[in-house]
Design a protein around this motif. Structure first.
Motif, short mmCIF file in Angstrom:
data_model
loop_
_atom_site.label_atom_id
_atom_site.label_comp_id
_atom_site.label_asym_id
_atom_site.label_seq_id
_atom_site.Cartn_x
_atom_site.Cartn_y
_atom_site.Cartn_z
N LEU A 160 0.54 -0.71 0.32
CA LEU A 160 -0.02 0.22 0.00
C LEU A 160 0.52 0.89 -0.49
O LEU A 160 0.48 2.20 -0.73
N ALA A 161 2.00 1.40 1.17
CA ALA A 161 2.95 2.15 0.93
C ALA A 161 3.94 2.96 -0.28
O ALA A 161 3.64 3.67 -1.04
N SER A 213 2.24 6.24 -6.81
CA SER A 213 1.02 6.80 -7.82
C SER A 213 1.53 8.45 -7.49
O SER A 213 0.57 9.11 -8.13
N THR A 214 1.32 8.65 -6.16
CA THR A 214 2.04 10.48 -6.38
C THR A 214 2.86 11.19 -6.63
O THR A 214 2.60 11.84 -7.57
N ALA A 268 2.51 1.79 -3.91
CA ALA A 268 1.49 1.73 -4.24
C ALA A 268 0.82 3.90 -4.27
O ALA A 268 1.09 4.75 -5.25
N ILE A 269 0.67 4.14 -2.57
CA ILE A 269 0.05 5.38 -2.81
C ILE A 269 2.07 6.66 -3.19
O ILE A 269 1.15 7.47 -3.59
N VAL A 270 3.35 5.96 -2.55
CA VAL A 270 4.18 6.74 -2.83
C VAL A 270 4.02 6.77 -4.77
O VAL A 270 4.42 7.70 -5.38
#
Length: 126
Positions: free
Chosen positions: A86-87, A93-94, A89-91
């Motif tokens: 998840l981390a 995608s950002t 994916a978040i980083v």
């Protein structure tokens, strides 16, 4: 105060109904906010009427994040298992969103013939 809060919630209801009836890609609260702003511009007395409620809501906005925090705590086992993914994916995608925004800005600047304002000296005269 109850009348003003009811008015704000009525706008949200109208936004939800419009969003669902017209199958719009915008969420109901966004439509409601646009309608509320338009109504306040059209009738400034409406803005004055809801101002006390909106000030209280904005002053206590941090309380609206408590349910999200409880949700995170409730899903600790899931976060332990998938947290790294998840981390990432978040980083990732950002970074991609920032890069896409920069690319879009560059393309639009080229298409419109815009130049860098800091490169222009003496009001655009060389």
């Amino acid at each position: 105060m109850i009348a003003a809060l009811s008015l704000i919630l009525a706008f949200q209801l109208v936004g939800e109904v419009i969003s669902r009836l017209l199958d719009l890609p915008l969420p109901g609260p966004v439509i409601a906010m646009v309608l509320l702003v338009a109504a306040c511009l059209w009738r400034p007395s409406l803005a004055a009427r809801i101002r006390p409620v909106t000030e209280v809501l904005l002053a206590n906005l941090s309380l609206f994040f408590i349910p999200a925090g409880v949700g995170v705590i409730a899903h600790i086992p899931t976060l332990r298992e998938y947290g790294l993914g998840l981390a990432a994916a978040i980083v990732g995608s950002t970074i991609l969103a920032i890069a896409a925004g920069a690319l879009a800005f560059s393309l639009v600047a080229r298409w419109t013939g815009a130049t860098d304002p800091s490169a222009m000296k003496d009001g655009g005269h060389d």
